[in-house]
Enzyme design. Structure first.
Site, short mmCIF file in Angstrom:
data_model
loop_
_atom_site.label_atom_id
_atom_site.label_comp_id
_atom_site.label_asym_id
_atom_site.label_seq_id
_atom_site.Cartn_x
_atom_site.Cartn_y
_atom_site.Cartn_z
N HIS A 1 25.23 66.20 45.14
CA HIS A 1 25.70 65.81 43.80
C HIS A 1 25.09 66.60 42.66
O HIS A 1 25.22 66.24 41.50
CB HIS A 1 25.53 64.30 43.58
CG HIS A 1 26.25 63.47 44.59
ND1 HIS A 1 27.62 63.31 44.58
CD2 HIS A 1 25.81 62.82 45.69
CE1 HIS A 1 27.98 62.57 45.61
NE2 HIS A 1 26.89 62.26 46.31
N ARG B 1 26.49 64.78 25.60
CA ARG B 1 25.56 65.86 25.26
C ARG B 1 26.23 67.18 25.57
O ARG B 1 27.31 67.21 26.15
CB ARG B 1 24.29 65.75 26.11
CG ARG B 1 24.64 65.66 27.59
CD ARG B 1 23.46 65.78 28.50
NE ARG B 1 23.70 65.20 29.79
CZ ARG B 1 24.32 65.78 30.80
NH1 ARG B 1 24.79 67.00 30.66
NH2 ARG B 1 24.50 65.17 31.95
N GLU C 1 31.66 52.18 43.99
CA GLU C 1 33.08 52.46 43.82
C GLU C 1 33.62 53.20 45.03
O GLU C 1 32.86 53.73 45.86
CB GLU C 1 33.34 53.25 42.54
CG GLU C 1 32.81 54.66 42.57
CD GLU C 1 33.03 55.41 41.27
OE1 GLU C 1 33.34 54.79 40.25
OE2 GLU C 1 32.87 56.64 41.30
N LYS D 1 27.41 52.92 33.22
CA LYS D 1 28.67 53.24 33.89
C LYS D 1 29.62 52.06 33.95
O LYS D 1 30.82 52.21 33.83
CB LYS D 1 28.37 53.74 35.30
CG LYS D 1 27.66 55.08 35.27
CD LYS D 1 27.81 55.83 36.57
CE LYS D 1 27.24 57.22 36.46
NZ LYS D 1 25.88 57.32 36.96
#
Lengths: 489, 128
Positions: free
Chosen positions: A233, A290, A198, A120
């Site tokens: 999530h 993907r 973040e 990331k």
């Protein structure tokens, strides 16, 4: 890239996605090879393929995750292409490279693109440099750097995905504990304890753009999916198009997504995830290199077969010149999980004693289970996806509600009835969604059973040996009987 | 016959136990648990059987709500606990789930250590 025609495809996965990909291969006239752990030898996907290779014990670490065993299986069966599905080895660049080094066709993106988007931190920096908007963040977790981001903060596994190894922190006192537990989960799930942090947007929508690249340098965007309904999530309900994305916003997000894909030389199917703020600004979240779990909503709304397109592109052919440029319908998907919504959504295991799929206009079910399937601790608890398409969002929603009511899973607790009630909440009906909605939404509780249900339960309990777990009696109503009928056996 | 709705915990009583299934309902049974699909909803109902001493046992034991592996132990034997005090973390299907004390008391015994596998219903702790 070894992009060239092929004739036999090995699908390195299990469950509903293996069934989906194997079906697409058969449709394209290709020979098929399935792989299975010892626990899955009689599973639906294993029986669908022309050939089956048993990889090893039930644990994914000893079967579906062992690259060498997959490559051996391809060699032994003469498969000349490998489709990884999603999860397992699908975003493992070393595996993709090994497939290519073995002279096989890899039905996925170039290993370098997987690598570039897999971590990331570097991917975010690279996207920022390419002009794609990103959320403020830091890979330095020291207090002074975190203070620069501002609360609330989300801490994630750098190598993570699918919500595993993520923690939201709202005050400094929670920070140390969250970092420690996140690091442990990251280490356990991905073998890499690296974290990053973040800014956590309070009520954003999760909007992702489906992109597709071919080996002739063309990259297209195929619209958005709204995946704002997430629990811890994990996505629960997805739809395409989003109720709030206008043609002009779609054009801007598509442009950013195509720029992101081109930056890493992307080929094949990929998804660029964004957070959409209430003011219409959007930020790059990550790119999934993907096929996505929720790809069916794009297929239904846009009238496409994305897996067939993957096969086309992997064979070195250009993308069709007449791809649609706007959605033709609305599609909504509900993910069927083996979990108990009334008891903290705890994962459930057991034997599926009765399984029945709904049909009818605009209804599609992608499933890896059937009556008799075992749901075990070894694999993901997602059993199937129920998708409905409509001319309008409301038509799609009503069709999905009805389809979920006709989805019969008995023997293992699932969220199917809960999904139905979720789709009937005023918030969902209005399309008033954001990524934290599920954490505060009051989905009506399961109703208490009417007298007919109690009678049915008592009826089935009255026969057989009450203490025998194995003695499960499936009782089917006789459509010609008037009123009630008697249990046989 | 007494039937407990496993979703809500509510206990219902029915006299209809002659083995008749109402039209449109579909039911299966797995031991004392039944699964009924009727008019678009699915119910899980367990037959309640009177067992002497069962209540006392249930009051002291904290049982595993799911199968998994003990990832961490967060409390010590002998420790005073509140309702909601985290006791241990179970890991299953790549997710972690915190097991909390169901009531205030003293953690008299922990039956499992880090790394041990548990099945659904296994005793995890005894709260006095």
């Amino acid at each position: 890239m070894n992009a060239r025609p092929f004739r036999k495809v090995l699908v390195a996965n299990r469950g509903e996605i293996a069934v989906r990909v194997l079906t697409a291969c058969r449709t394209a006239g290709l020979a098929t090879v399935a792989v299975a752990s010892e626990a899955d030898v009689s599973a639906r996907h294993a029986r669908l393929a022309d050939e089956l290779v048993v990889l090893g014990p039930a644990s994914a670490r000893e079967s579906y995750l062992v690259a060498a065993k997959i490559l051996d299986a391809a060699r032994a069966t003469g498969a000349d292409a490998i489709h990884p599905g999603f999860g397992f080895l699908s975003e493992n660049a070393a595996f993709a490279r090994a497939v290519l080094d073995a002279g096989l066709v890899w039905i996925g993106p170039p290993p370098a693109a997987i690598e570039a988007m897999g971590l990331k931190v570097p991917s975010r920096e690279r996207m920022k440099a390419a002009g794609v908007p990103v959320v403020p963040g830091s890979h330095d977790l020291s207090p002074e750097h975190l203070a620069g981001i501002g609360m609330p903060i989300v801490i994630k596994a750098s190598a993570g995905g699918g919500g595993k190894g993520m923690r939201v922190v709202r005050s400094e006192s929670e920070l140390a504990g969250a970092i420690e537990s996140c690091r442990r989960e990251a280490e356990a799930a991905f073998g890499d304890p690296t974290l990053y942090a973040e800014r956590y947007l309070e009520r954003p929508r999760h909007i992702e753009i489906q992109v597709f690249g071919d080996t002739h340098g063309r990259v297209v965007a195929l619209g958005e999916r709204e995946c704002s309904l997430q629990r811890r999530h994990q996505k629960v309900v997805e739809e395409s198009p989003s109720p709030v994305v206008t043609p002009s916003l779609r054009a801007r997000m598509s442009e950013a997504a195509v720029a992101a894909a081109k930056e890493v030389g992307y080929v094949n199917a990929g998804t660029v995830e964004f957070l959409l703020d209430t003011d219409g600004s959007f930020f790059f979240l990550e790119m999934n290199t993907r096929l996505q779990v929720e790809h069916p909503v794009t297929e239904e709304a846009w009238g496409l077969d994305l897996v067939a397109l993957q096969l086309t592109v992997a064979a070195g052919e250009p993308l069709p010149s007449d791809l649609p440029t706007a959605p033709a319908a609305h599609a909504i998907e509900g993910r069927l999980y083996a979990e108990d919504p009334e008891n903290g959504f705890l994962p459930q295991i057991g034997t599926v004693l009765v399984y029945e799929e709904p049909g009818g206009p605009g209804v599609r079910v992608d499933s890896g289970i059937e009556s008799g399937s075992e749901v075990s601790v070894h694999y993901d608890p997602m059993l199937a996806k129920v998708v409905a398409r409509g001319r309008t969002r409301e038509e799609a929603r009503r069709r999905l509600v009805d389809a979920l009511g006709r989805t019969v899973v008995l023997g293992v607790a699932t969220n199917v009835s809960w999904l139905k009630r979720l789709l009937e909440t005023p918030e969902f009906v209005r399309g008033d969604l954001d990524t934290s909605l599920l954490s505060r939404l009051e989905v009506p509780p399961s109703p208490e059973p009417p007298a007919e249900v109690l009678a049915a339960a008592a009826g089935v309990l009255a026969v057989g040996d009450g203490r025998s777990v194995a003695a499960a009696h499936a009782v089917f109503p006789d459509p010609f009987a008037a009123g009630t009928f008697r249990v046989l056996g | 016959m007494k039937l407990k709705n496993l979703a809500t915990g509510t206990v219902h009583e029915t006299t209809a136990d002659r083995g008749e299934i109402p039209r449109g309902a579909r039911a299966v049974r797995d031991g004392l648990t039944t699964w009924v699909h009727y008019r678009g909803e699915i119910w899980r109902l367990a037959r309640l059987v009177e067992r002497p001493g069962a209540r006392e046992e249930e009051e002291h034991d904290l049982r595993a709500p799911m199968p998994g592996v003990v990832a961490r132990v967060l409390a010590e034997e002998g420790q005073a606990v509140e309702k909601g005090t985290p006791l241990l973390v179970l890991s299953a299907m790549k997710m972690e789930h915190e097991i909390r004390s169901p009531r205030p008391g003293r953690l008299a015994k922990l039956f499992r250590a880090v790394g041990e596998r548990v099945d659904m219903g296994d005793p995890l702790a005894e709260i006095e």
